[in-house]
Enzyme design. Structure first.
Site, PDB file in Angstrom:
ATOM      1  N   ALA A  48      43.384  41.460  39.322  1.00 28.54           N
ATOM      2  CA  ALA A  48      43.527  42.438  40.404  1.00 28.54           C
ATOM      3  C   ALA A  48      43.206  43.863  39.936  1.00 28.54           C
ATOM      4  CB  ALA A  48      44.938  42.378  40.990  1.00 28.54           C
ATOM      5  N   LYS A  49      41.966  44.024  39.454  1.00 29.76           N
ATOM      6  CA  LYS A  49      41.490  45.338  38.984  1.00 29.76           C
ATOM      7  C   LYS A  49      42.368  45.917  37.881  1.00 29.76           C
ATOM      8  CE  LYS A  49      39.084  46.541  43.264  1.00 29.76           C
ATOM      9  NZ  LYS A  49      38.898  47.530  44.343  1.00 29.76           N
ATOM     10  N   GLY A  71      38.409  38.258  39.890  1.00 31.10           N
ATOM     11  CA  GLY A  71      39.475  39.230  40.130  1.00 31.10           C
ATOM     12  C   GLY A  71      40.868  38.720  39.841  1.00 31.10           C
ATOM     13  N   PRO A  72      41.057  37.843  38.842  1.00 30.02           N
ATOM     14  CA  PRO A  72      42.395  37.290  38.597  1.00 30.02           C
ATOM     15  C   PRO A  72      43.412  38.333  38.146  1.00 30.02           C
ATOM     16  CG  PRO A  72      40.945  36.766  36.768  1.00 30.02           C
ATOM     17  CD  PRO A  72      40.075  37.344  37.843  1.00 30.02           C
ATOM     18  N   LYS A 115      48.299  46.311  30.949  1.00 23.97           N
ATOM     19  CA  LYS A 115      48.322  47.757  31.183  1.00 23.97           C
ATOM     20  C   LYS A 115      48.965  48.102  32.520  1.00 23.97           C
ATOM     21  CE  LYS A 115      44.494  49.067  28.221  1.00 23.97           C
ATOM     22  NZ  LYS A 115      43.216  49.801  28.110  1.00 23.97           N
ATOM     23  N   TYR A 119      22.978  42.494  38.798  1.00 25.88           N
ATOM     24  CA  TYR A 119      23.639  43.301  37.763  1.00 25.88           C
ATOM     25  C   TYR A 119      22.632  44.012  36.852  1.00 25.88           C
ATOM     26  CZ  TYR A 119      27.596  40.233  38.997  1.00 25.88           C
ATOM     27  OH  TYR A 119      28.566  39.517  39.662  1.00 25.88           O
ATOM     28  N   LEU A 162      45.591  45.519  37.470  1.00 32.41           N
ATOM     29  CA  LEU A 162      47.008  45.662  37.826  1.00 32.41           C
ATOM     30  C   LEU A 162      47.859  44.559  37.202  1.00 32.41           C
ATOM     31  CD1 LEU A 162      46.697  46.591  41.601  1.00 32.41           C
ATOM     32  CD2 LEU A 162      47.486  48.094  39.769  1.00 32.41           C
ATOM     33  N   LEU A 163      47.254  43.387  36.991  1.00 33.73           N
ATOM     34  CA  LEU A 163      48.000  42.259  36.433  1.00 33.73           C
ATOM     35  C   LEU A 163      47.682  42.042  34.961  1.00 33.73           C
ATOM     36  CD1 LEU A 163      47.672  39.817  39.457  1.00 33.73           C
ATOM     37  CD2 LEU A 163      49.647  41.220  38.819  1.00 33.73           C
TER      38      LEU A 163
END
Length: 304
Positions: free
Chosen positions: A201-202, A198-199, A208, A51, A204-205
């Site tokens: 999901a980018k 990723g809990p 917003k 990173y 989506l969850l």
């Protein structure tokens, strides 16, 4: 914040971990987020030598220097920058791992790493050699424990069989349940815990939701399906839980999950995620409802 044990180790990590990849490269802003995480009871911080060309490790180490003995620092190895720093290649060799750990220790400003993770892995790797590198680092006191970051069942199976890994970091969420049938039973059987990434999901969850949806959809979900599923999730839980809450609690409902690692680029995101993790666990009825809405059977043909 509650803590959970990581596999056969003596590491106890907060149920919410901070994924440091999305931290600002501006030290003051990054430290503000890390300080907020500490205030919320987060003790688990996940970074990687990849990173920001190592700058992320430097910022994390400097920001946690004053509480080093109270936190769990995890970092990763295996992706090697080229000499021109314009790309990286995979190098799981013993020689590189033992060289890279010393650079990570220097950047982190510490003399030990709590959890050192292989940042990927394939069946073509010299796995026995890689394991030997980690075992030697343990014996030498440079690392306390080691794990892998992978979603490949064959790779996970090899390390579960041959090594003393205590954890596997993998992508897992209400919309990505690929580990359910293969990885999770194997890890439970071997007393190896999962650290989920990723809990949300980018996004989506997150609360917003559809603002984060793309025309390409997500994994096996088309954009059209997401536009049906996500509002339904919000509707069914509107009177009781936020979307972020059900997403993080869904992961924590798995006993094999030690910590849910979520990134944050703003203080408000830390506060929101911490509040969601402190909420009451999902009931069996709530879990069943989530599974029916998100159509778990989609993954019968989409394996790890």
């Amino acid at each position: 914040m509650k803590k959970r044990k990581v596999g056969k180790s003596d590491l106890y990590v907060s149920e919410l971990g901070l994924g440091c990849m999305s931290l600002s490269t501006e030290p003051k802003k990054a430290q503000e987020i890390i300080e907020t995480a500490l205030e919320e009871g987060i003790n688990y911080f996940d970074t990687a030598d990849l990173y920001d060309f190592g700058q992320n490790e430097q910022i994390v180490g400097q920001s946690l220097k004053h509480v080093r003995d109270k936190v769990i620092i995890a970092t990763k190895v295996g992706n090697r920058w080229g000499e021109e720093m314009d790309g990286w290649h995979w190098d799981p060799s013993k020689r590189y791992i033992k060289e890279a750990v010393k650079n990570s220790l220097t950047r982190l400003g510490t003399d030990y790493i709590d959890l050192y993770q292989l940042h990927g892995g394939t069946m073509e790797d010299p796995i026995d050699e890689t394991i030997k590198a980690f075992e030697e680092l343990k014996a030498e006191g440079f690392i306390r424990y080691y794990g892998i970051s992978s979603i490949r069942p064959n790779v996970i199976r090899e390390y579960a069989k041959k090594s003393s890994i205590v954890s596997v970091m993998m992508q897992y969420s209400m919309l990505d349940r690929r580990p359910d049938e293969q990885a999770i039973p194997l890890l439970q059987e071997n007393n190896i815990n999962i650290v989920t990434r990723g809990p949300l999901a980018k996004g989506l969850l997150s609360n917003k939701m559809l603002e984060k949806a793309s025309e390409q959809g997500f994994l096996d979900y088309s954009n059209q399906e997401l536009n049906s599923i996500l509002p339904l999730l919000r509707e069914k839980f509107a009177d009781s839980r936020t979307t972020t809450e059900i997403a993080l609690q869904f992961n924590l409902a798995q006993p094999v999950v030690s910590s849910v690692v979520a990134g944050a680029s703003k203080v408000e995101q830390i506060r929101e995620n911490a509040k969601a993790v402190r909420a009451n666990p999902l009931s069996e009825n709530e879990i069943s409802l989530i599974q029916s809405i998100t159509k778990a059977n989609k993954y019968e043909q989409h394996r790890l």
